[in-house]
Design an enzyme around this catalytic site. Sequence first.
Site, PDB file in Angstrom:
ATOM      1  N   CYS A  24      -2.262  -0.098   2.437  1.00 36.01           N
ATOM      2  CA  CYS A  24      -2.483  -1.344   3.182  1.00 36.01           C
ATOM      3  C   CYS A  24      -1.494  -2.421   2.720  1.00 36.01           C
ATOM      4  CB  CYS A  24      -3.935  -1.746   2.957  1.00 36.01           C
ATOM      5  SG  CYS A  24      -4.301  -3.480   3.108  1.00 36.01           S
ATOM      6  N   CYS A  27      -3.001  -5.669   1.379  1.00 32.84           N
ATOM      7  CA  CYS A  27      -3.611  -5.422   0.059  1.00 32.84           C
ATOM      8  C   CYS A  27      -2.565  -5.557  -1.043  1.00 32.84           C
ATOM      9  CB  CYS A  27      -4.215  -4.022  -0.003  1.00 32.84           C
ATOM     10  SG  CYS A  27      -5.521  -3.732   1.195  1.00 32.84           S
TER      11      CYS A  27
END
Length: 100
Positions: A24, A27
Amino acid sequence: MNSSFQDIINSDKPVLIDFFATWCGPCQMLGPILKEVKENLGERISIIKVDVDKNQELAAMQQVRGVPTMMLFQNGKQLWRQSGVLSKEEIIQVILEKAN
């Protein structure tokens, strides 16, 4: 994992849990921000990163639908929850407002 998760969030000290995934992009942006939050607040907070792919049961239990999702716990209670990336200042402000 669940009993240790329970132990972690039952802390008197506020605990920020970052549910993330290695694949991600947002993230990965949040990682360095959380490091700065920890440097600013030091011992006043614990920050725990939880990989949703490795901890699917826990992520499901906490109803994590998207990553990153941050949750703030203290004494076993969820004080705050937010998906997406926030700035260091926003995260620190939330922690100082919500946690005792």
